[in-house]
Design an enzyme around this catalytic site. Structure first.
Site, PDB file in Angstrom:
ATOM      1  N   THR A 130       0.833  -1.187   0.000  1.00 33.74           N
ATOM      2  CA  THR A 130       0.000   0.000   0.000  1.00 33.74           C
ATOM      3  C   THR A 130       0.872   1.242   0.000  1.00 33.74           C
ATOM      4  O   THR A 130       1.845   1.310   0.754  1.00 33.74           O
ATOM      5  CB  THR A 130      -0.965   0.062   1.204  1.00 33.74           C
ATOM      6  OG1 THR A 130      -1.605   1.335   1.246  1.00 33.74           O
ATOM      7  CG2 THR A 130      -0.252  -0.176   2.527  1.00 33.74           C
ATOM      8  N   ASP A 132      -0.150   3.822   1.156  1.00 33.32           N
ATOM      9  CA  ASP A 132      -0.541   4.507   2.392  1.00 33.32           C
ATOM     10  C   ASP A 132       0.426   4.244   3.539  1.00 33.32           C
ATOM     11  O   ASP A 132       0.452   5.002   4.518  1.00 33.32           O
ATOM     12  CB  ASP A 132      -1.937   4.073   2.831  1.00 33.32           C
ATOM     13  CG  ASP A 132      -3.026   4.473   1.848  1.00 33.32           C
ATOM     14  OD1 ASP A 132      -2.721   5.190   0.878  1.00 33.32           O
ATOM     15  OD2 ASP A 132      -4.182   4.067   2.051  1.00 33.32           O
ATOM     16  N   MET A 176      -3.738  10.995  -1.093  1.00 34.14           N
ATOM     17  CA  MET A 176      -4.284   9.695  -0.726  1.00 34.14           C
ATOM     18  C   MET A 176      -3.711   9.198   0.596  1.00 34.14           C
ATOM     19  O   MET A 176      -2.558   9.450   0.925  1.00 34.14           O
ATOM     20  CB  MET A 176      -3.961   8.678  -1.826  1.00 34.14           C
ATOM     21  CG  MET A 176      -5.179   8.122  -2.503  1.00 34.14           C
ATOM     22  SD  MET A 176      -4.715   6.989  -3.822  1.00 34.14           S
ATOM     23  CE  MET A 176      -6.091   7.286  -4.920  1.00 34.14           C
ATOM     24  N   GLY A 177      -4.536   8.447   1.290  1.00 34.69           N
ATOM     25  CA  GLY A 177      -4.168   7.874   2.588  1.00 34.69           C
ATOM     26  C   GLY A 177      -5.426   7.800   3.430  1.00 34.69           C
ATOM     27  O   GLY A 177      -5.740   8.706   4.181  1.00 34.69           O
ATOM     28  N   ARG A 178      -6.156   6.688   3.262  1.00 40.34           N
ATOM     29  CA  ARG A 178      -7.502   6.582   3.822  1.00 40.34           C
ATOM     30  C   ARG A 178      -7.535   6.749   5.331  1.00 40.34           C
ATOM     31  O   ARG A 178      -8.434   7.355   5.892  1.00 40.34           O
ATOM     32  CB  ARG A 178      -8.110   5.226   3.441  1.00 40.34           C
ATOM     33  CG  ARG A 178      -9.586   5.098   3.773  1.00 40.34           C
ATOM     34  CD  ARG A 178     -10.138   3.805   3.227  1.00 40.34           C
ATOM     35  NE  ARG A 178      -9.588   2.658   3.910  1.00 40.34           N
ATOM     36  CZ  ARG A 178      -9.316   1.495   3.329  1.00 40.34           C
ATOM     37  NH1 ARG A 178      -9.495   1.373   2.039  1.00 40.34           N
ATOM     38  NH2 ARG A 178      -8.841   0.484   4.019  1.00 40.34           N
ATOM     39  N   GLU A 236      -5.874  12.624   3.078  1.00 44.79           N
ATOM     40  CA  GLU A 236      -7.232  12.173   2.775  1.00 44.79           C
ATOM     41  C   GLU A 236      -7.953  11.716   4.042  1.00 44.79           C
ATOM     42  O   GLU A 236      -9.164  11.871   4.180  1.00 44.79           O
ATOM     43  CB  GLU A 236      -7.156  11.030   1.758  1.00 44.79           C
ATOM     44  CG  GLU A 236      -8.483  10.487   1.290  1.00 44.79           C
ATOM     45  CD  GLU A 236      -8.314   9.255   0.409  1.00 44.79           C
ATOM     46  OE1 GLU A 236      -9.180   9.033  -0.436  1.00 44.79           O
ATOM     47  OE2 GLU A 236      -7.318   8.532   0.577  1.00 44.79           O
ATOM     48  N   TYR A 293      -3.961   8.962  -7.582  1.00 44.14           N
ATOM     49  CA  TYR A 293      -4.063   8.051  -8.720  1.00 44.14           C
ATOM     50  C   TYR A 293      -2.845   8.147  -9.634  1.00 44.14           C
ATOM     51  O   TYR A 293      -2.471   7.171 -10.283  1.00 44.14           O
ATOM     52  CB  TYR A 293      -5.340   8.346  -9.510  1.00 44.14           C
ATOM     53  CG  TYR A 293      -6.605   7.951  -8.771  1.00 44.14           C
ATOM     54  CD1 TYR A 293      -6.950   6.610  -8.608  1.00 44.14           C
ATOM     55  CD2 TYR A 293      -7.434   8.910  -8.218  1.00 44.14           C
ATOM     56  CE1 TYR A 293      -8.083   6.239  -7.920  1.00 44.14           C
ATOM     57  CE2 TYR A 293      -8.587   8.555  -7.521  1.00 44.14           C
ATOM     58  CZ  TYR A 293      -8.904   7.217  -7.378  1.00 44.14           C
ATOM     59  OH  TYR A 293     -10.032   6.850  -6.691  1.00 44.14           O
ATOM     60  N   ARG A 296      -0.045   5.542  -8.203  1.00 45.04           N
ATOM     61  CA  ARG A 296      -0.257   4.123  -7.895  1.00 45.04           C
ATOM     62  C   ARG A 296       0.345   3.160  -8.911  1.00 45.04           C
ATOM     63  O   ARG A 296       0.770   2.068  -8.548  1.00 45.04           O
ATOM     64  CB  ARG A 296      -1.757   3.843  -7.743  1.00 45.04           C
ATOM     65  CG  ARG A 296      -2.415   4.728  -6.702  1.00 45.04           C
ATOM     66  CD  ARG A 296      -3.816   4.256  -6.347  1.00 45.04           C
ATOM     67  NE  ARG A 296      -4.668   4.073  -7.502  1.00 45.04           N
ATOM     68  CZ  ARG A 296      -5.895   3.521  -7.431  1.00 45.04           C
ATOM     69  NH1 ARG A 296      -6.355   3.103  -6.278  1.00 45.04           N
ATOM     70  NH2 ARG A 296      -6.629   3.402  -8.516  1.00 45.04           N
TER      71      ARG A 296
END
Length: 408
Positions: A130, A132, A176-178, A236, A293, A296
């Site tokens: 990931t 993340d 990004m990084g939930r 994120e 995006y 990735r």
């Protein structure tokens, strides 16, 4: 002939193909048949055994240079229904699979742990993937894809910083990084962005107004220095700290996670900050962007290629030597399998999340170089006077307005 199956779940990350290549080559060298399961768990949950492809050394020997995944990926969650895991188990047994390597993040790891319990005799190894960087590994061990994503993200933010300086504008970039802010910090720190705001800064839920005032405070501080431009990175995961009920209905993925990109946090904060500044006669151009995006499926860098080849090789060796039910990690150059049971959060029953440590010296270094309001800015009268002038406010009013932006 025994069979090894390889499956990729979740979002793409640089280095997936290097894992697939190394695992395939080592397995074929030990006379195993290797199957690539297409599209993660998407077809297996339907009991479909047609969407597989046999992998050979000639097919995979040079794919380690490439981004993406030659067997694709999906976010299909087999644990969502009782039939899901049962269908996956039946499909793997029909295919004659003896060993399974899953490549993915926390959700794929969680699914792999359930598959391991459902198929008698099946050995399972999970490879942590990931950008993340939020899987439960020791602090100095990154997940693969993270370093490549940081490096490319740094270059993209560098371009935005040049654009901001050239056109005298601000960029609010949601990274990004939930759950965790590692990627935002990694990119922001290496690019020396004006400031980076992550969810881990806040112990409790944070209001949109407070986030907006943190950003507005940074703009004002830059104005007091004579600069009308900057780049602010937002993790994120800040969306998870917001009161989502106040934002209306939000979309969720197959694992129940809020689709944070759908919140359009950058645009929301841009509108709040622009309106606030304009009400005091300050005209600032702010552009909201998302970053993730683009990172990735980037070709992996040298570190991720070597790292991923090691992970793929040792995942296969781990299974061939009788290991199972663990995430494969490389720590200090050595194989360290982490049993699935040790990765679970007893409160949630799911894989633990590794958050950014805001008490660490690493974070404090990054924070020291950020241009944002800090407690001592509101303690020195000369500083308050300069900031208030840049904000078109009286000093006392400025202090009242922005005290919560510095945690006071």
């Amino acid at each position: 002939m025994k069979t090894l199956a390889i499956l990729v779940g979740g979002g793409p990350a640089p280095g997936i193909n290097a894992v697939i290549a190394a695992a395939t080559i080592e397995a074929r060298n030990h006379r195993l048949r290797v199957l690539g399961i297409l599209d993660g768990f998407k077809w297996l949950v339907q009991g479909d055994t047609e969407h597989v492809t046999e992998l050979a050394i000639n097919d995979t020997s040079r794919i380690h240079f490439d981004g993406g995944s030659i067997i694709r990926t999906s976010r299909t969650n087999p644990t969502r229904t009782p039939d899901g895991i049962r269908n996956v188990a039946t499909a793997l047994q029909s295919l004659g699979v003896n060993h399974l390597i899953t490549i993915g993040g926390d959700d794929t790891c969680y699914s792999a742990s359930h598959v391991a319990k459902a198929v008698p005799g099946l050995t399972v190894a999970h490879v942590p993937k990931t950008i993340d960087n939020d899987l439960p590994l020791p602090g100095d061990v990154v997940t693969f894809g993270f370093t490549t994503a940081c490096n490319l993200g740094k270059e993209l933010v560098r371009n935005l910083m040049q654009d901001a300086a050239t056109t005298e504008r601000w960029f609010f970039v949601t990274v990004m990084g939930r759950h965790a802010g590692h990627l935002a910090l990694g990119i922001g720190g290496s690019a020396a962005a004006t400031l980076t705001v992550i969810a881990e800064e806040f112990d409790e839920r944070v209001s949109v107004d407070r986030l907006a005032d943190i950003l507005e405070g940074a703009i004002i501080k830059r104005r007091s220095h004579g600069r009308e431009h900057g780049v602010a990175l937002l993790s994120e995961g800040l969306g998870e700290k917001l009161d989502l009920a106040s934002l209306g209905d939000v979309e969720r993925d197959a694992y129940g996670n809020v689709r944070l990109a759908e919140l359009d946090l950058g645009r929301l904060l841009k509108e709040r900050v622009t309106t606030s500044l304009k009400s005091r006669g300050i005209d600032v151009t702010i552009v909201a962007k998302d970053l993730g995006y683009e990172l990735r499926c980037a070709p992996p860098g040298a570190h991720d290629i070597q790292y991923c080849r090691s992970l793929g090789y040792w995942a296969t060796r781990f299974l061939l030597e009788g290991g199972s039910n663990a995430m494969v990690t490389i720590q200090a150059g050595r194989l360290v399998p982490v049993p699935f049971g040790l990765m679970m959060d007893p409160k949630t029953g799911r894989i633990r999340v590794r958050y950014a440590d805001v008490e660490s010296e690493m974070y404090q270094t990054l924070a020291a170089y950020m241009i944002r309001l800090k407690p001592d800015d509101l303690e020195r009268p000369e500083s308050v006077a300069a900031l208030a002038k840049a904000a078109n406010l009286e000093p006392a009013e400025f202090t009242r307005r922005f005290a919560h932006a510095v945690g006071r």
